[in-house]
Motif scaffolding. Structure first.
Motif, PDB file in Angstrom:
ATOM      1  N   VAL A   1     -68.152 -32.187  -0.538  1.00  0.00           N
ATOM      2  CA  VAL A   1     -69.442 -32.882  -0.409  1.00  0.00           C
ATOM      3  C   VAL A   1     -70.158 -32.412   0.848  1.00  0.00           C
ATOM      4  O   VAL A   1     -71.362 -32.124   0.825  1.00  0.00           O
ATOM      5  CB  VAL A   1     -69.242 -34.416  -0.415  1.00  0.00           C
ATOM      6  N   GLN A   2     -69.427 -32.306   1.942  1.00  0.00           N
ATOM      7  CA  GLN A   2     -70.027 -31.864   3.205  1.00  0.00           C
ATOM      8  C   GLN A   2     -70.595 -30.452   3.072  1.00  0.00           C
ATOM      9  O   GLN A   2     -71.687 -30.163   3.562  1.00  0.00           O
ATOM     10  CB  GLN A   2     -68.979 -31.940   4.327  1.00  0.00           C
ATOM     11  N   ARG A   3     -69.859 -29.575   2.400  1.00  0.00           N
ATOM     12  CA  ARG A   3     -70.331 -28.199   2.191  1.00  0.00           C
ATOM     13  C   ARG A   3     -71.620 -28.188   1.358  1.00  0.00           C
ATOM     14  O   ARG A   3     -72.564 -27.468   1.673  1.00  0.00           O
ATOM     15  CB  ARG A   3     -69.241 -27.371   1.494  1.00  0.00           C
TER      16      ARG A   3
ATOM     17  N   GLU B   1     -79.521 -37.351  -1.615  1.00  0.00           N
ATOM     18  CA  GLU B   1     -79.272 -38.791  -1.781  1.00  0.00           C
ATOM     19  C   GLU B   1     -77.998 -39.036  -2.592  1.00  0.00           C
ATOM     20  O   GLU B   1     -77.172 -39.887  -2.235  1.00  0.00           O
ATOM     21  CB  GLU B   1     -80.478 -39.431  -2.487  1.00  0.00           C
ATOM     22  N   ARG B   2     -77.800 -38.283  -3.671  1.00  0.00           N
ATOM     23  CA  ARG B   2     -76.599 -38.438  -4.504  1.00  0.00           C
ATOM     24  C   ARG B   2     -75.342 -38.035  -3.729  1.00  0.00           C
ATOM     25  O   ARG B   2     -74.309 -38.696  -3.808  1.00  0.00           O
ATOM     26  CB  ARG B   2     -76.730 -37.601  -5.772  1.00  0.00           C
ATOM     27  N   LEU B   3     -75.431 -36.932  -2.995  1.00  0.00           N
ATOM     28  CA  LEU B   3     -74.285 -36.486  -2.192  1.00  0.00           C
ATOM     29  C   LEU B   3     -73.933 -37.527  -1.123  1.00  0.00           C
ATOM     30  O   LEU B   3     -72.756 -37.812  -0.879  1.00  0.00           O
ATOM     31  CB  LEU B   3     -74.583 -35.130  -1.547  1.00  0.00           C
ATOM     32  N   ASN B   4     -74.951 -38.107  -0.506  1.00  0.00           N
ATOM     33  CA  ASN B   4     -74.706 -39.148   0.501  1.00  0.00           C
ATOM     34  C   ASN B   4     -74.080 -40.393  -0.120  1.00  0.00           C
ATOM     35  O   ASN B   4     -73.230 -41.041   0.499  1.00  0.00           O
ATOM     36  CB  ASN B   4     -75.990 -39.502   1.249  1.00  0.00           C
ATOM     37  N   GLN B   5     -74.478 -40.705  -1.337  1.00  0.00           N
ATOM     38  CA  GLN B   5     -73.872 -41.852  -2.040  1.00  0.00           C
ATOM     39  C   GLN B   5     -72.369 -41.611  -2.222  1.00  0.00           C
ATOM     40  O   GLN B   5     -71.553 -42.491  -1.952  1.00  0.00           O
ATOM     41  CB  GLN B   5     -74.542 -42.051  -3.394  1.00  0.00           C
ATOM     42  N   ILE B   6     -72.008 -40.414  -2.623  1.00  0.00           N
ATOM     43  CA  ILE B   6     -70.596 -40.068  -2.818  1.00  0.00           C
ATOM     44  C   ILE B   6     -69.884 -40.048  -1.465  1.00  0.00           C
ATOM     45  O   ILE B   6     -68.783 -40.595  -1.320  1.00  0.00           O
ATOM     46  CB  ILE B   6     -70.452 -38.728  -3.553  1.00  0.00           C
ATOM     47  N   ARG B   7     -70.512 -39.458  -0.466  1.00  0.00           N
ATOM     48  CA  ARG B   7     -69.919 -39.411   0.881  1.00  0.00           C
ATOM     49  C   ARG B   7     -69.649 -40.819   1.396  1.00  0.00           C
ATOM     50  O   ARG B   7     -68.587 -41.092   1.975  1.00  0.00           O
ATOM     51  CB  ARG B   7     -70.818 -38.637   1.841  1.00  0.00           C
ATOM     52  N   ASN B   8     -70.603 -41.719   1.214  1.00  0.00           N
ATOM     53  CA  ASN B   8     -70.424 -43.106   1.674  1.00  0.00           C
ATOM     54  C   ASN B   8     -69.285 -43.805   0.938  1.00  0.00           C
ATOM     55  O   ASN B   8     -68.521 -44.557   1.540  1.00  0.00           O
ATOM     56  CB  ASN B   8     -71.723 -43.889   1.523  1.00  0.00           C
TER      57      ASN B   8
ATOM     58  N   ARG C   1     -74.095 -28.817  -9.707  1.00  0.00           N
ATOM     59  CA  ARG C   1     -75.290 -29.260 -10.429  1.00  0.00           C
ATOM     60  C   ARG C   1     -75.713 -30.641  -9.942  1.00  0.00           C
ATOM     61  O   ARG C   1     -76.859 -30.871  -9.626  1.00  0.00           O
ATOM     62  CB  ARG C   1     -75.019 -29.278 -11.931  1.00  0.00           C
ATOM     63  N   LEU C   2     -74.796 -31.568  -9.921  1.00  0.00           N
ATOM     64  CA  LEU C   2     -74.963 -32.950  -9.474  1.00  0.00           C
ATOM     65  C   LEU C   2     -76.252 -33.615  -9.960  1.00  0.00           C
ATOM     66  O   LEU C   2     -77.068 -34.096  -9.174  1.00  0.00           O
ATOM     67  CB  LEU C   2     -74.834 -33.081  -7.956  1.00  0.00           C
ATOM     68  N   SER C   3     -76.395 -33.649 -11.270  1.00  0.00           N
ATOM     69  CA  SER C   3     -77.479 -34.419 -11.871  1.00  0.00           C
ATOM     70  C   SER C   3     -77.213 -35.901 -11.602  1.00  0.00           C
ATOM     71  O   SER C   3     -76.154 -36.267 -11.062  1.00  0.00           O
ATOM     72  CB  SER C   3     -77.525 -34.179 -13.379  1.00  0.00           C
TER      73      SER C   3
ATOM     74  N   GLU D   1     -73.126 -40.224 -11.123  1.00  0.00           N
ATOM     75  CA  GLU D   1     -72.570 -41.463 -11.674  1.00  0.00           C
ATOM     76  C   GLU D   1     -71.122 -41.237 -12.110  1.00  0.00           C
ATOM     77  O   GLU D   1     -70.247 -42.065 -11.839  1.00  0.00           O
ATOM     78  CB  GLU D   1     -73.419 -41.916 -12.859  1.00  0.00           C
ATOM     79  N   ASP D   2     -70.868 -40.107 -12.769  1.00  0.00           N
ATOM     80  CA  ASP D   2     -69.499 -39.778 -13.188  1.00  0.00           C
ATOM     81  C   ASP D   2     -68.570 -39.662 -11.980  1.00  0.00           C
ATOM     82  O   ASP D   2     -67.426 -40.123 -12.018  1.00  0.00           O
ATOM     83  CB  ASP D   2     -69.463 -38.465 -13.974  1.00  0.00           C
ATOM     84  N   CYS D   3     -69.048 -39.057 -10.911  1.00  0.00           N
ATOM     85  CA  CYS D   3     -68.239 -38.906  -9.694  1.00  0.00           C
ATOM     86  C   CYS D   3     -67.893 -40.264  -9.093  1.00  0.00           C
ATOM     87  O   CYS D   3     -66.744 -40.504  -8.678  1.00  0.00           O
ATOM     88  CB  CYS D   3     -68.972 -38.046  -8.671  1.00  0.00           C
TER      89      CYS D   3
END
Length: 173
Positions: free
Chosen positions: A148-150, A162-169, A118-120, A125-127
């Protein structure tokens, strides 16, 4: 009513004494329980792991009512998501051993498996808070990086990317 660490600890303790079987505390509720009270939450994502646990849903609602909370505090939708992702107890970390029930939380990989589809904005933020507060092991971080890559390969939504990239970074730090 806003849930905090003290109230969640009371809930988990009562659940451990009054319920039977295996239960899991998931979602945004886990973070304040673990001491990361970075945002307000008003519901408890609490799921029984089997059919005997599901038969106790009335007692779960009685526990929240006994704590002065509305029965709607229990998020029944959490059950849907948990049963899609929880495959074995190896994905769980013991939170509380009660007299008749065991309460778990997700390990890092399961937490992200539950949040990433879902990644709202709140999920992201929780992640981030999870990664900073719990400081997962390198093995856990590697598993999350693969998840995250998947997700990055399958999504086309700009805000989600953008959110996934934030977590990846953050994982690369």
């Amino acid at each position: 009513m806003i849930l905090n660490k003290a109230l969640l600890k009371k809930f988990v303790k009562l659940a451990g004494e009054r319920l039977t079987g295996d239960w899991i505390l998931i979602g945004g509720t886990v973070l304040p329980y673990l001491g990361a009270e970075h945002r307000t939450t008003t519901d408890i994502d609490f799921v029984g792991l089997g059919s005997k646990e599901k038969a106790q849903q009335f007692e779960v609602m009685q526990i929240v009512e006994d704590l002065g909370l509305p029965v709607e505090t229990i998020n029944s939708a959490a059950d849907f998501f948990a049963h899609k992702q929880v495959k074995s107890k190896s994905q769980l970390v013991l939170l509380h051993q009660g007299g008749s029930a065991v309460i778990y939380r997700p390990n890092t990989e399961l937490y992200f498996r539950l949040k990433l589809p879902r990644l709202s904005e709140i999920d992201a933020e929780d992640c981030v808070v999870w990664l900073r507060h719990l400081r997962p092991s390198k093995v856990e971080l590697t598993a999350v990086a693969k998840l995250v890559q998947r997700e990055l390969k399958t999504t086309r939504e700009p805000q989600r990317i953008e959110r996934l990239n934030q977590i990846r970074n953050l994982l690369a730090e």
